[in-house]
Motif scaffolding. Structure first.
Motif, PDB file in Angstrom:
ATOM      1  N   CYS A   1     -32.844  28.618   3.459  1.00  0.00           N
ATOM      2  CA  CYS A   1     -32.122  28.393   2.206  1.00  0.00           C
ATOM      3  C   CYS A   1     -30.643  28.696   2.368  1.00  0.00           C
ATOM      4  O   CYS A   1     -30.247  29.800   2.745  1.00  0.00           O
ATOM      5  N   ALA A   2     -29.806  27.675   2.079  1.00  0.00           N
ATOM      6  CA  ALA A   2     -28.362  27.831   2.265  1.00  0.00           C
ATOM      7  C   ALA A   2     -27.793  28.890   1.336  1.00  0.00           C
ATOM      8  O   ALA A   2     -26.798  29.533   1.645  1.00  0.00           O
ATOM      9  N   SER A   3     -28.437  29.085   0.153  1.00  0.00           N
ATOM     10  CA  SER A   3     -27.887  30.025  -0.816  1.00  0.00           C
ATOM     11  C   SER A   3     -27.908  31.459  -0.305  1.00  0.00           C
ATOM     12  O   SER A   3     -27.176  32.308  -0.805  1.00  0.00           O
ATOM     13  N   ASN A   4     -28.763  31.760   0.714  1.00  0.00           N
ATOM     14  CA  ASN A   4     -28.804  33.108   1.260  1.00  0.00           C
ATOM     15  C   ASN A   4     -27.513  33.453   1.990  1.00  0.00           C
ATOM     16  O   ASN A   4     -27.233  34.629   2.224  1.00  0.00           O
ATOM     17  N   ARG A   5     -26.732  32.453   2.340  1.00  0.00           N
ATOM     18  CA  ARG A   5     -25.516  32.698   3.112  1.00  0.00           C
ATOM     19  C   ARG A   5     -24.258  32.605   2.258  1.00  0.00           C
ATOM     20  O   ARG A   5     -23.159  32.618   2.791  1.00  0.00           O
TER      21      ARG A   5
ATOM     22  N   GLU B   1     -34.247  27.867  -9.156  1.00  0.00           N
ATOM     23  CA  GLU B   1     -33.270  28.932  -8.938  1.00  0.00           C
ATOM     24  C   GLU B   1     -31.945  28.295  -8.536  1.00  0.00           C
ATOM     25  O   GLU B   1     -31.901  27.422  -7.674  1.00  0.00           O
ATOM     26  N   GLN B   2     -30.892  28.729  -9.189  1.00  0.00           N
ATOM     27  CA  GLN B   2     -29.557  28.226  -8.876  1.00  0.00           C
ATOM     28  C   GLN B   2     -28.673  29.381  -8.446  1.00  0.00           C
ATOM     29  O   GLN B   2     -28.655  30.431  -9.088  1.00  0.00           O
ATOM     30  N   ARG B   3     -27.956  29.177  -7.367  1.00  0.00           N
ATOM     31  CA  ARG B   3     -26.992  30.172  -6.917  1.00  0.00           C
ATOM     32  C   ARG B   3     -25.756  29.445  -6.427  1.00  0.00           C
ATOM     33  O   ARG B   3     -25.852  28.363  -5.835  1.00  0.00           O
ATOM     34  N   SER B   4     -24.614  30.004  -6.678  1.00  0.00           N
ATOM     35  CA  SER B   4     -23.372  29.397  -6.207  1.00  0.00           C
ATOM     36  C   SER B   4     -22.505  30.460  -5.550  1.00  0.00           C
ATOM     37  O   SER B   4     -22.619  31.653  -5.847  1.00  0.00           O
TER      38      SER B   4
ATOM     39  N   ARG C   1     -15.054  27.896   3.765  1.00  0.00           N
ATOM     40  CA  ARG C   1     -13.989  27.441   2.874  1.00  0.00           C
ATOM     41  C   ARG C   1     -14.493  26.405   1.860  1.00  0.00           C
ATOM     42  O   ARG C   1     -13.711  25.651   1.300  1.00  0.00           O
ATOM     43  N   LYS C   2     -15.809  26.393   1.649  1.00  0.00           N
ATOM     44  CA  LYS C   2     -16.404  25.500   0.656  1.00  0.00           C
ATOM     45  C   LYS C   2     -17.095  26.311  -0.429  1.00  0.00           C
ATOM     46  O   LYS C   2     -17.716  27.350  -0.145  1.00  0.00           O
ATOM     47  N   TYR C   3     -17.014  25.810  -1.665  1.00  0.00           N
ATOM     48  CA  TYR C   3     -17.785  26.400  -2.744  1.00  0.00           C
ATOM     49  C   TYR C   3     -19.054  25.573  -2.911  1.00  0.00           C
ATOM     50  O   TYR C   3     -18.998  24.348  -3.067  1.00  0.00           O
ATOM     51  N   ILE C   4     -20.210  26.258  -2.899  1.00  0.00           N
ATOM     52  CA  ILE C   4     -21.513  25.590  -2.911  1.00  0.00           C
ATOM     53  C   ILE C   4     -22.257  25.935  -4.198  1.00  0.00           C
ATOM     54  O   ILE C   4     -22.287  27.092  -4.613  1.00  0.00           O
ATOM     55  N   ILE C   5     -22.842  24.921  -4.835  1.00  0.00           N
ATOM     56  CA  ILE C   5     -23.775  25.126  -5.945  1.00  0.00           C
ATOM     57  C   ILE C   5     -25.129  24.609  -5.486  1.00  0.00           C
ATOM     58  O   ILE C   5     -25.304  23.409  -5.254  1.00  0.00           O
TER      59      ILE C   5
ATOM     60  N   ILE D   1     -30.896  19.976  -5.177  1.00  0.00           N
ATOM     61  CA  ILE D   1     -29.555  19.407  -5.326  1.00  0.00           C
ATOM     62  C   ILE D   1     -28.527  20.435  -4.857  1.00  0.00           C
ATOM     63  O   ILE D   1     -28.545  21.587  -5.295  1.00  0.00           O
ATOM     64  N   THR D   2     -27.640  19.996  -3.964  1.00  0.00           N
ATOM     65  CA  THR D   2     -26.568  20.857  -3.481  1.00  0.00           C
ATOM     66  C   THR D   2     -25.240  20.158  -3.686  1.00  0.00           C
ATOM     67  O   THR D   2     -25.062  19.011  -3.287  1.00  0.00           O
ATOM     68  N   GLN D   3     -24.312  20.855  -4.339  1.00  0.00           N
ATOM     69  CA  GLN D   3     -22.948  20.359  -4.520  1.00  0.00           C
ATOM     70  C   GLN D   3     -21.998  21.236  -3.717  1.00  0.00           C
ATOM     71  O   GLN D   3     -22.202  22.449  -3.609  1.00  0.00           O
TER      72      GLN D   3
END
Length: 237
Positions: free
Chosen positions: A22-26, A169-172, A177-181, A191-193
């Motif tokens: 899960c990318a949100s863990n980073r 679950e949503q985490r941002s 140097r990128k902001y991830i939602i 969905i990843t923005q």
């Protein structure tokens, strides 16, 4: 400015999504020093992906996933559930997809009963940014305002949201140097923005829908401008 929780029905043919890596863990809650994402941005259609082509790819992938699901369950359970599930595209999604620039190439949904996966297409489109954006980066928050939408995210905070009948679950936060939602449902595609700066200083925004045989992304490029989205301009009324 209040946060907007996204809600959408997902096609019943997509089975449980296993989340791996899960990318949100980073994601970090602290913006990298010297990064200037705040400001007004105008779409550069020539440098951006064609949204209509992305939607065509998504529909092809949805059709393939549905065929595979039906073969796996020949008794008709998936097909029956798909037909019973009413997919009602949101009004604001229709308005958003009618914007200018590259968004003009987005196909218009036909009238009549929605085909399987139509809600998934509409949700993908509703996450694609508009042709004019205002981004505000503040300690603990990140907001994006376009012609028809206003979203504010709490940096580094895990938020429980409802996506139609599905919990998610949503985490941002910041990944380099990128902001991830990152929005990940219990089942169905995630969905990843992302919002970041290209080497030339222009804004790069990407929306990716991925999981259960789906992997469709669109990347848009923006130039700095003094013009704010129409929704933010003073009204003459």
């Amino acid at each position: 400015m209040s946060s907007r929780v996204r809600r959408f029905p997902l096609c019943a043919a997509f089975l449980t999504l296993t989340l791996v890596g899960c990318a949100s863990n980073r994601l970090s809650s602290t913006a990298p020093p010297g990064l200037r994402l705040s400001g007004n941005w105008a779409l550069d259609p020539a440098a951006s992906d064609n949204i209509g082509q992305a939607v065509a790819r998504l529909r092809t992938q949805i059709d393939k996933a549905l065929r595979l699901a039906r073969r796996a369950r020949p008794e008709g359970g998936v097909g029956d559930a798909t037909r019973r599930r009413r997919e009602s595209p949101r009004r604001d999604s229709d308005e958003t997809s009618a914007g200018g620039g590259a968004r003009a190439s987005t196909p218009v949904e036909p009238s009549g009963p929605a085909p399987p996966g139509a809600a998934l297409v509409q949700e993908f489109l509703s996450n694609v940014p508009g042709s004019h954006l205002t981004i505000t980066v503040a300690p603990g928050s990140f907001s994006v305002v376009s012609e028809n939408t206003s979203q504010q995210y709490s940096t580094g905070v895990r938020t429980a949201v409802e996506l139609g009948e599905v919990n998610a679950e949503q985490r941002s936060g910041w990944n380099g140097r990128k902001y991830i939602i990152d929005t990940r449902p219990e089942w169905g595609p995630a969905i990843t923005q992302s919002f970041g700066l290209a080497p030339d200083g222009n804004l790069v925004a990407t929306v990716r829908l991925r999981g259960q045989g789906i992997d469709t992304a669109v990347t848009l490029h923006y130039r700095r401008t003094k013009q704010a989205p129409a929704a933010l301009l003073p009204s003459n009324d």
